[in-house]
Design a protein around this motif. Sequence first.
Motif, PDB file in Angstrom:
ATOM      1  N   HIS A 157       0.881  -1.257   0.054  1.00 16.38           N
ATOM      2  CA  HIS A 157      -0.097   0.049  -0.060  1.00 16.38           C
ATOM      3  C   HIS A 157       0.892   1.240   0.080  1.00 16.38           C
ATOM      4  N   ASN A 158       0.470   2.296  -0.806  1.00 18.49           N
ATOM      5  CA  ASN A 158       1.546   3.461  -0.809  1.00 18.49           C
ATOM      6  C   ASN A 158       0.683   4.585  -0.567  1.00 18.49           C
ATOM      7  N   GLY A 159       1.277   5.711  -0.352  1.00 23.29           N
ATOM      8  CA  GLY A 159       0.823   6.896   0.495  1.00 23.29           C
ATOM      9  C   GLY A 159      -0.430   7.349  -0.180  1.00 23.29           C
ATOM     10  N   ASP A 160      -0.524   7.053  -1.585  1.00 27.08           N
ATOM     11  CA  ASP A 160      -2.035   7.559  -2.202  1.00 27.08           C
ATOM     12  C   ASP A 160      -2.886   6.769  -1.578  1.00 27.08           C
ATOM     13  N   ASP A 161      -2.720   5.306  -1.549  1.00 23.93           N
ATOM     14  CA  ASP A 161      -3.818   4.340  -0.841  1.00 23.93           C
ATOM     15  C   ASP A 161      -4.049   4.887   0.403  1.00 23.93           C
ATOM     16  N   LEU A 162      -3.063   5.058   0.999  1.00 27.24           N
ATOM     17  CA  LEU A 162      -3.424   5.383   2.719  1.00 27.24           C
ATOM     18  C   LEU A 162      -4.200   6.494   2.917  1.00 27.24           C
ATOM     19  N   ALA A 163      -3.877   7.757   2.038  1.00 27.44           N
ATOM     20  CA  ALA A 163      -4.469   9.041   2.187  1.00 27.44           C
ATOM     21  C   ALA A 163      -5.840   8.950   1.709  1.00 27.44           C
ATOM     22  N   SER A 164      -6.103   7.926   0.761  1.00 28.39           N
ATOM     23  CA  SER A 164      -7.567   7.715   0.153  1.00 28.39           C
ATOM     24  C   SER A 164      -8.280   7.234   1.129  1.00 28.39           C
ATOM     25  N   THR A 202       4.361   7.822  -3.520  1.00 28.56           N
ATOM     26  CA  THR A 202       3.026   8.002  -4.280  1.00 28.56           C
ATOM     27  C   THR A 202       2.907   6.795  -5.389  1.00 28.56           C
ATOM     28  N   GLU A 203       1.782   6.819  -5.974  1.00 27.98           N
ATOM     29  CA  GLU A 203       1.440   5.836  -7.066  1.00 27.98           C
ATOM     30  C   GLU A 203       2.527   6.074  -8.342  1.00 27.98           C
ATOM     31  N   LYS A 204       2.557   7.388  -8.383  1.00 22.71           N
ATOM     32  CA  LYS A 204       3.507   7.923  -9.652  1.00 22.71           C
ATOM     33  C   LYS A 204       4.942   7.600  -9.327  1.00 22.71           C
ATOM     34  N   GLU A 205       5.572   7.649  -8.184  1.00 26.36           N
ATOM     35  CA  GLU A 205       6.729   7.148  -7.805  1.00 26.36           C
ATOM     36  C   GLU A 205       7.015   5.770  -8.091  1.00 26.36           C
ATOM     37  N   THR A 206       6.047   4.880  -7.403  1.00 25.51           N
ATOM     38  CA  THR A 206       6.135   3.394  -7.732  1.00 25.51           C
ATOM     39  C   THR A 206       6.340   2.949  -9.246  1.00 25.51           C
ATOM     40  N   MET A 207       5.250   3.550  -9.948  1.00 28.32           N
ATOM     41  CA  MET A 207       5.192   3.636 -11.409  1.00 28.32           C
ATOM     42  C   MET A 207       6.568   3.819 -12.074  1.00 28.32           C
ATOM     43  N   VAL A 208       7.042   4.962 -11.781  1.00 28.84           N
ATOM     44  CA  VAL A 208       8.581   5.280 -12.384  1.00 28.84           C
ATOM     45  C   VAL A 208       9.499   4.389 -11.869  1.00 28.84           C
ATOM     46  N   TYR A 209       9.370   4.045 -10.478  1.00 26.60           N
ATOM     47  CA  TYR A 209      10.448   2.831 -10.287  1.00 26.60           C
ATOM     48  C   TYR A 209      10.517   1.536 -10.945  1.00 26.60           C
ATOM     49  N   VAL A 210       9.342   0.980 -10.939  1.00 22.92           N
ATOM     50  CA  VAL A 210       9.130  -0.259 -11.994  1.00 22.92           C
ATOM     51  C   VAL A 210       9.635  -0.122 -13.402  1.00 22.92           C
ATOM     52  N   LEU A 211       9.283   1.234 -13.997  1.00 21.78           N
ATOM     53  CA  LEU A 211       9.222   1.416 -15.612  1.00 21.78           C
ATOM     54  C   LEU A 211      10.889   1.414 -15.586  1.00 21.78           C
ATOM     55  N   SER A 212      11.387   2.543 -14.579  1.00 19.71           N
ATOM     56  CA  SER A 212      12.865   2.669 -14.854  1.00 19.71           C
ATOM     57  C   SER A 212      13.934   1.539 -14.801  1.00 19.71           C
ATOM     58  N   ASN A 213      13.405   0.736 -13.766  1.00 25.02           N
ATOM     59  CA  ASN A 213      14.033  -0.488 -13.503  1.00 25.02           C
ATOM     60  C   ASN A 213      13.823  -1.699 -14.393  1.00 25.02           C
ATOM     61  N   GLN A 214      12.933  -1.604 -15.159  1.00 27.40           N
ATOM     62  CA  GLN A 214      12.288  -2.534 -16.247  1.00 27.40           C
ATOM     63  C   GLN A 214      11.895  -3.884 -15.483  1.00 27.40           C
ATOM     64  N   TYR A 249       0.502  14.254   1.443  1.00 28.11           N
ATOM     65  CA  TYR A 249       1.508  13.947   2.411  1.00 28.11           C
ATOM     66  C   TYR A 249       1.237  14.496   3.921  1.00 28.11           C
ATOM     67  N   ARG A 250       0.884  15.701   3.691  1.00 29.53           N
ATOM     68  CA  ARG A 250       0.522  16.452   5.111  1.00 29.53           C
ATOM     69  C   ARG A 250      -0.554  15.863   5.925  1.00 29.53           C
ATOM     70  N   PHE A 251      -1.845  15.856   4.897  1.00 31.96           N
ATOM     71  CA  PHE A 251      -2.792  15.139   5.522  1.00 31.96           C
ATOM     72  C   PHE A 251      -2.800  13.919   6.227  1.00 31.96           C
ATOM     73  N   LEU A 252      -1.844  12.957   5.722  1.00 32.07           N
ATOM     74  CA  LEU A 252      -1.796  11.693   6.187  1.00 32.07           C
ATOM     75  C   LEU A 252      -0.733  11.703   7.365  1.00 32.07           C
ATOM     76  N   THR A 253       0.539  12.440   7.294  1.00 32.71           N
ATOM     77  CA  THR A 253       1.735  12.361   8.351  1.00 32.71           C
ATOM     78  C   THR A 253       0.992  13.209   9.471  1.00 32.71           C
ATOM     79  N   GLU A 254       0.400  14.352   9.304  1.00 30.83           N
ATOM     80  CA  GLU A 254      -0.284  15.224  10.524  1.00 30.83           C
ATOM     81  C   GLU A 254      -1.133  14.425  11.281  1.00 30.83           C
ATOM     82  N   PHE A 255      -1.991  13.383  10.405  1.00 31.24           N
ATOM     83  CA  PHE A 255      -2.807  12.481  11.299  1.00 31.24           C
ATOM     84  C   PHE A 255      -2.043  11.560  12.170  1.00 31.24           C
TER      85      PHE A 255
END
Length: 304
Positions: A157-164, A202-214, A249-255
């Motif tokens: 689960h990433n930060g976007d999942d947890l924030a939503s 975030t989702e965008k970051e995990t996506m870039v990680y999998v694509l850039s590492n093929q 990020y703030r919404f989640l971490t401040e909670f």
Amino acid sequence: MKCRKCGSPAIIHIRRHKSSFCKQCFNEYFLKQIEKAISKFSMFDYADSLLLPVSGGKDSVALWHALISLGYTPHALHLQLGISKYSENSLRECRRFAEKFDVPLDVVFLEKESSITIPLIKEKTSIRICGACGTAKRYWYNRYALKNKHDVIVTGHNGDDLASQLFHAVKSWNIPSMLSTYPVREGRGSLVKRAKPLVYLTEKETMVYVLSNQLPVHLEECPLAQGAWSITEKEMLNSMEERQPGFKYRFLTEFYKHAFPKLTNNAKQENVRNAFQECIQCGMPSAKELCSYCRLVETTNRAR
Ligand code: AMP
Ligand code: FES
Ligand code: ZN
């Protein structure tokens, strides 16, 4: 766009950090965010035996690769849900990953174990399908971890999942659901400890990680998840993020910082009253005589 750290051409811009990174510096950033979460929330250490449920999707694949890169040896588990081509493709990518990196992968087939599949539940009952699917997943992760003596269940689960999830829970002030977005849950009796080390990504970051590492990855959306609340909540949060970078990020971490410690104290007192018992059918931890998974199987079978 140049990398903030080394000046090479960047592959990603992260607005909330006002930073761009090249492939190598992004990989370092990605691993650092995971290390930060593991240590901040005391998730696990190198002596722990980790069970990593993998769907073959970008998040669990990114986490699988990142944990291996950090020197952990997670044991991967794929749960076959029986959602035709979607599930077949998920399993294929998990197997490709395990082969490529020569790491262990086990598969549990829902149909073989309980003679049900997720589409069958959808066809025969009126139970909300993503909720039912979540019940089955949590049940099998815990059952498998207990049987094989794993110390921690680590999910993607990433930060976007947890924030939503938090946003959804806050809309109805559902305190137990709000608390369940915390990225670590200690083990209790036969409930195995759980951890979500992608909380700062975030989702965008995990996506870039999998694509850039093929990495082998399955990018299809679940065909049954259309109309799920999580999609709407994510869109709403993304539009707020657009206006105020760093909002999610703030919404989640401040909670976690301000509200979680206070709310969790009250919940602990309630938990003492609502102690877990063993499910009379399967022996797994349960709030009622029959656990929610056994009830799900029973309801589906009755409707056949
Ligand atoms: P989801 O439940 O789809 O939101 O996925 C959250 C996390 O649960 C993933 O990152 C994986 O760690 C795990 N997961 C989801 N689906 C499966 C599956 N079919 N088998 C094993 N793990 C899964
Ligand atoms: Fe669970 Fe789609 S993966 S309903
Ligand atoms: Zn049960």
